[in-house]
Scaffold this active site. Structure first.
Site, PDB file in Angstrom:
ATOM      1  N   GLY A  13       6.584 -55.925  37.100  1.00 23.91           N
ATOM      2  CA  GLY A  13       7.447 -55.326  38.129  1.00 23.91           C
ATOM      3  C   GLY A  13       7.821 -53.885  37.816  1.00 23.91           C
ATOM      4  N   MET A  14       8.582 -53.276  38.704  1.00 27.47           N
ATOM      5  CA  MET A  14       8.982 -51.863  38.562  1.00 27.47           C
ATOM      6  C   MET A  14       9.797 -51.636  37.293  1.00 27.47           C
ATOM      7  SD  MET A  14       7.738 -50.371  41.190  1.00 27.47           S
ATOM      8  CE  MET A  14       8.395 -48.771  40.844  1.00 27.47           C
ATOM      9  N   CYS A 149      21.739 -50.045  39.945  1.00 26.35           N
ATOM     10  CA  CYS A 149      21.188 -48.692  39.741  1.00 26.35           C
ATOM     11  C   CYS A 149      22.027 -47.587  40.391  1.00 26.35           C
ATOM     12  CB  CYS A 149      19.752 -48.627  40.233  1.00 26.35           C
ATOM     13  SG  CYS A 149      19.457 -49.471  41.790  1.00 26.35           S
ATOM     14  N   HIS A 242      18.095 -42.042  43.051  1.00 26.42           N
ATOM     15  CA  HIS A 242      19.174 -42.312  43.997  1.00 26.42           C
ATOM     16  C   HIS A 242      20.096 -41.087  44.047  1.00 26.42           C
ATOM     17  CE1 HIS A 242      17.683 -46.266  44.257  1.00 26.42           C
ATOM     18  NE2 HIS A 242      18.638 -46.955  43.650  1.00 26.42           N
ATOM     19  N   ASN A 331      16.655 -44.191  39.269  1.00 24.27           N
ATOM     20  CA  ASN A 331      17.115 -45.573  39.424  1.00 24.27           C
ATOM     21  C   ASN A 331      16.396 -46.579  38.546  1.00 24.27           C
ATOM     22  OD1 ASN A 331      15.256 -44.627  41.626  1.00 24.27           O
ATOM     23  ND2 ASN A 331      14.973 -46.835  41.852  1.00 24.27           N
TER      24      ASN A 331
HETATM   25  N1  LIG Z   1      14.223 -51.372  40.966  1.00 22.60           N
HETATM   26  C1  LIG Z   1      15.387 -50.859  40.564  1.00 22.60           C
HETATM   27  O1  LIG Z   1      15.687 -49.652  40.772  1.00 22.60           O
HETATM   28  C2  LIG Z   1      16.369 -51.709  39.825  1.00 22.60           C
HETATM   29  C3  LIG Z   1      17.425 -51.063  39.162  1.00 22.60           C
HETATM   30  C4  LIG Z   1      18.363 -51.834  38.464  1.00 22.60           C
HETATM   31  C5  LIG Z   1      18.227 -53.209  38.432  1.00 22.60           C
HETATM   32  N2  LIG Z   1      17.189 -53.814  39.083  1.00 22.60           N
HETATM   33  C6  LIG Z   1      17.079 -55.288  38.952  1.00 22.60           C
HETATM   34  O2  LIG Z   1      16.023 -55.536  37.998  1.00 22.60           O
HETATM   35  C7  LIG Z   1      15.332 -56.751  38.345  1.00 22.60           C
HETATM   36  C8  LIG Z   1      13.840 -56.455  38.529  1.00 22.60           C
HETATM   37  O3  LIG Z   1      13.693 -55.530  39.597  1.00 22.60           O
HETATM   38  P1  LIG Z   1      12.279 -54.909  39.966  1.00 22.60           P
HETATM   39  O4  LIG Z   1      12.600 -53.819  40.917  1.00 22.60           O
HETATM   40  O5  LIG Z   1      11.495 -54.619  38.746  1.00 22.60           O
HETATM   41  O6  LIG Z   1      11.566 -56.169  40.738  1.00 22.60           O
HETATM   42  P2  LIG Z   1      10.008 -56.446  40.975  1.00 22.60           P
HETATM   43  O7  LIG Z   1       9.236 -55.181  40.989  1.00 22.60           O
HETATM   44  O8  LIG Z   1       9.959 -57.328  42.165  1.00 22.60           O
HETATM   45  O9  LIG Z   1       9.555 -57.315  39.679  1.00 22.60           O
HETATM   46  C9  LIG Z   1       9.986 -58.636  39.467  1.00 22.60           C
HETATM   47  C10 LIG Z   1       9.348 -59.198  38.193  1.00 22.60           C
HETATM   48  O10 LIG Z   1       9.846 -60.516  37.965  1.00 22.60           O
HETATM   49  C11 LIG Z   1       8.750 -61.429  37.777  1.00 22.60           C
HETATM   50  N3  LIG Z   1       9.073 -62.766  38.279  1.00 22.60           N
HETATM   51  C12 LIG Z   1       9.364 -63.146  39.550  1.00 22.60           C
HETATM   52  N4  LIG Z   1       9.588 -64.485  39.604  1.00 22.60           N
HETATM   53  C13 LIG Z   1       9.427 -64.955  38.333  1.00 22.60           C
HETATM   54  C14 LIG Z   1       9.503 -66.252  37.739  1.00 22.60           C
HETATM   55  N5  LIG Z   1       9.785 -67.347  38.467  1.00 22.60           N
HETATM   56  N6  LIG Z   1       9.273 -66.361  36.411  1.00 22.60           N
HETATM   57  C15 LIG Z   1       8.974 -65.284  35.655  1.00 22.60           C
HETATM   58  N7  LIG Z   1       8.868 -64.026  36.158  1.00 22.60           N
HETATM   59  C16 LIG Z   1       9.090 -63.873  37.491  1.00 22.60           C
HETATM   60  C17 LIG Z   1       7.622 -60.817  38.579  1.00 22.60           C
HETATM   61  O11 LIG Z   1       6.407 -61.343  38.086  1.00 22.60           O
HETATM   62  P3  LIG Z   1       5.126 -61.690  39.038  1.00 22.60           P
HETATM   63  O12 LIG Z   1       4.434 -60.381  39.288  1.00 22.60           O
HETATM   64  O13 LIG Z   1       4.327 -62.612  38.190  1.00 22.60           O
HETATM   65  O14 LIG Z   1       5.681 -62.299  40.283  1.00 22.60           O
HETATM   66  C18 LIG Z   1       7.822 -59.334  38.260  1.00 22.60           C
HETATM   67  O15 LIG Z   1       7.274 -59.055  37.003  1.00 22.60           O
HETATM   68  C19 LIG Z   1      16.042 -57.299  39.584  1.00 22.60           C
HETATM   69  O16 LIG Z   1      17.014 -58.229  39.190  1.00 22.60           O
HETATM   70  C20 LIG Z   1      16.678 -56.061  40.194  1.00 22.60           C
HETATM   71  O17 LIG Z   1      17.779 -56.356  40.997  1.00 22.60           O
HETATM   72  C21 LIG Z   1      16.250 -53.104  39.752  1.00 22.60           C
END
Ligand SMILES: NC(=O)c1ccc[n+]([C@@H]2O[C@H](COP(=O)([O-])OP(=O)(O)OC[C@H]3O[C@@H](n4cnc5c(N)ncnc54)[C@H](OP(=O)(O)O)[C@@H]3O)[C@@H](O)[C@H]2O)c1
Length: 353
Positions: A13-14, A149, A242, A331
């Site tokens: 993921g991101m 974020c 952001h 972010n």
């Molecule tokens: N993006 C931001 O700016 C930001 C900033 C602060 C906090 N966050 C928080 O950080 C977290 C991740 O955000 P993201 O933006 O990186 O999301 P994302 O791009 O959707 O990535 C999600 C990750 O979680 C994995 N995942 C999903 N379901 C799973 C499961 N059942 N078991 C194990 N792994 C699983 C996915 O793997 P697969 O590819 O195998 O599905 C992927 O690696 C979230 O809680 C979000 O709220 C995000």
């Protein structure tokens, strides 16, 4: 000295891939394993790249994604950096802490628990001691979270202002990047040439989390800071960064010059401790009338490994009894993976790992 083995959860993921970027050649930590869902098991990281502005090392690109099994991870890694979705994070992070892992999480699931630090080392380093109240976990396991974020970018300059002058009211409007929604995020037809004035639960998180972070640690939890906070959040067609417009009523009068001086002089714990991912200047105040901008300022922060870790502030000005400023932060680095990495660095510096 041997490096501490760390796991990256959500490595496809991101946030997970920003973790990989920051951990590739970290002086204290070494990637022990990359984990995601069973959908990704066995894939090379290079075949599931989401973060596209980084040149990863070939060895990193060739690493395989493994299935997330808490007990097996805890045997291999002392630390787990979590970029898991909130619904998955809740039980998984608890299971990891129970198995003896120090979990540093980006997810919202545990943030508001009284015994869990909601930590930004520049803002509330003393809250890290809350892990000693987390008596439910065995074998040195604990959970530390970082804030949402958009809250993180605002919290750093707010701390400098709050400790100098106090705060009665903060009204903030955000202009948030699409990478904040994870991958693949908002459909391009919904966001290109558009502004979406709604991000689920974002305003509530901002209004709640800031009071915990600026609150006072007590023996059992945190006494929340008391000022009014009103947030309006929008998604804009920007990839990373952001931008936020804040209007504040301070607890006591201060001139623009005095406030800018305080922001520029802000030198909190990570800078004093010289943590590896701490930017030399955590707040950069721009004098230009048209800054900060994501294209110019999103990677603010020195030295090289702290790029994207500084918060940029601009247009500090006053209208009647209100002080106004613009704030910009990365972010997925400052407000995401970088926030967890610097939290773990603080824990290591305090001999908690
Ligand atoms: N993006 C931001 O700016 C930001 C900033 C602060 C906090 N966050 C928080 O950080 C977290 C991740 O955000 P993201 O933006 O990186 O999301 P994302 O791009 O959707 O990535 C999600 C990750 O979680 C994995 N995942 C999903 N379901 C799973 C499961 N059942 N078991 C194990 N792994 C699983 C996915 O793997 P697969 O590819 O195998 O599905 C992927 O690696 C979230 O809680 C979000 O709220 C995000």
């Amino acid at each position: 000295m041997a490096k501490i083995q760390v796991a990256v959860l959500g490595a496809t993921g991101m946030i997970g891939q920003r973790f990989v970027q920051l951990l590739e050649d970290h002086p204290w930590f070494e990637i022990g394993g990359l984990y995601a869902s069973e959908r990704s098991e066995g894939k090379r990281l290079g075949d599931v790249l989401k973060v596209k502005d980084v040149q990863f090392m070939q060895d990193t690109l060739d690493r395989k994604i493994e299935q997330l099994e808490p007990k097996a991870i805890a045997k291999r890694c002392r630390v787990a950096f979590s970029g898991l979705p909130t619904d998955v994070a809740k039980d998984t992070e608890s299971a990891l802490a129970d198995a003896g892992c120090a979990v540093f999480s980006n997810a919202a699931s545990h943030r508001m628990r009284p015994d869990v630090p909601l930590l930004i080392p520049e803002v509330n380093p003393e809250h890290l001691d809350l892990i000693k109240v987390q008596s439910t976990y065995k074998d040195g396991g604990f959970i530390v979270t970082n804030a949402n974020c958009s809250t993180t970018g605002l919290a750093v300059p707010l701390k400098a202002i709050y400790e100098a002058y106090g705060l009665d009211l903060v009204c903030v409007s955000t202009y948030q990047a699409v990478s904040g929604a994870g991958y693949p995020g908002v459909p391009s037809l919904d966001i290109l040439g558009n502004v979406v004035p709604f991000i689920k639960n974002e305003e509530e998180k901002m209004e709640e989390e800031i009071h915990k972070m600026l609150g006072k640690k007590t023996s059992k939890g945190v006494k929340f800071a008391e000022f009014d906070m009103v947030a309006s959040c929008a998604r804009v067609p920007v990839i990373d960064g952001h931008t936020e417009s804040a209007a504040m009523r301070l607890g006591k009068d201060a001139s623009v010059e005095a406030i800018v001086k305080k922001l520029r002089a802000f030198k909190p714990a990570p800078q004093k401790l010289e943590l590896p991912t701490a930017p030399v200047r955590p707040i950069i105040v721009r004098d230009e009338a048209d800054r900060p901008q994501p294209l110019c300022d999103v990677y603010a922060g020195e030295p090289a490994r702290a790029r994207g870790m500084a918060v940029t502030v601009g247009r500090v000005r006053q209208s009647g009894k209100y002080t106004k400023m613009w704030v910009l932060s990365h972010n997925t680095i400052r407000g995401g993976a970088g926030g967890s990495v610097i939290n773990a660095e603080l824990a290591k510096a305090k001999k908690l790992l």
